[in-house]
Scaffold this motif. Sequence first.
Motif, PDB file in Angstrom:
ATOM      1  N   VAL A  25       0.871  -1.170   0.000  1.00 47.77           N
ATOM      2  CA  VAL A  25       0.000   0.000   0.000  1.00 47.77           C
ATOM      3  C   VAL A  25       0.909   1.220   0.000  1.00 47.77           C
ATOM      4  O   VAL A  25       1.827   1.315   0.814  1.00 47.77           O
ATOM      5  N   ARG A  26       0.661   2.152  -0.907  1.00 54.43           N
ATOM      6  CA  ARG A  26       1.493   3.345  -1.045  1.00 54.43           C
ATOM      7  C   ARG A  26       0.701   4.595  -0.720  1.00 54.43           C
ATOM      8  O   ARG A  26      -0.505   4.652  -0.918  1.00 54.43           O
ATOM      9  N   CYS A  27       1.420   5.614  -0.275  1.00 58.05           N
ATOM     10  CA  CYS A  27       0.818   6.927  -0.059  1.00 58.05           C
ATOM     11  C   CYS A  27       0.562   7.567  -1.423  1.00 58.05           C
ATOM     12  O   CYS A  27       1.451   7.588  -2.265  1.00 58.05           O
ATOM     13  N   PRO A  28      -0.642   8.091  -1.650  1.00 58.69           N
ATOM     14  CA  PRO A  28      -0.938   8.702  -2.942  1.00 58.69           C
ATOM     15  C   PRO A  28      -0.437  10.140  -3.083  1.00 58.69           C
ATOM     16  O   PRO A  28      -0.550  10.716  -4.155  1.00 58.69           O
ATOM     17  N   TYR A  29       0.115  10.710  -2.035  1.00 59.60           N
ATOM     18  CA  TYR A  29       0.585  12.096  -2.073  1.00 59.60           C
ATOM     19  C   TYR A  29       1.794  12.213  -2.996  1.00 59.60           C
ATOM     20  O   TYR A  29       2.731  11.425  -2.894  1.00 59.60           O
ATOM     21  N   PRO A  30       1.806  13.197  -3.904  1.00 59.47           N
ATOM     22  CA  PRO A  30       2.932  13.359  -4.836  1.00 59.47           C
ATOM     23  C   PRO A  30       4.258  13.547  -4.103  1.00 59.47           C
ATOM     24  O   PRO A  30       4.366  14.337  -3.178  1.00 59.47           O
ATOM     25  N   GLY A  31       5.248  12.799  -4.519  1.00 59.01           N
ATOM     26  CA  GLY A  31       6.579  12.925  -3.950  1.00 59.01           C
ATOM     27  C   GLY A  31       6.809  12.118  -2.682  1.00 59.01           C
ATOM     28  O   GLY A  31       7.929  12.022  -2.216  1.00 59.01           O
TER      29      GLY A  31
END
Length: 59
Positions: A25-31
Amino acid sequence: MYRTTLSLGERIADAAALLAGSRTVRCPYPGCSMRIRYRAVTPEEANRLTGLATDHARH
């Protein structure tokens, strides 16, 4: 607004982890490079980890 593309290396690593039985699961926030991989956890723990990874303010 949200991260839509992953590098080829990241996609291959996620696919390999999935084949090994893990979920990423990844954070969707850019960068943001935050990611959590888990395997063999209860549904409640999976929900908690997903919430932690996707809520950029919590990490």
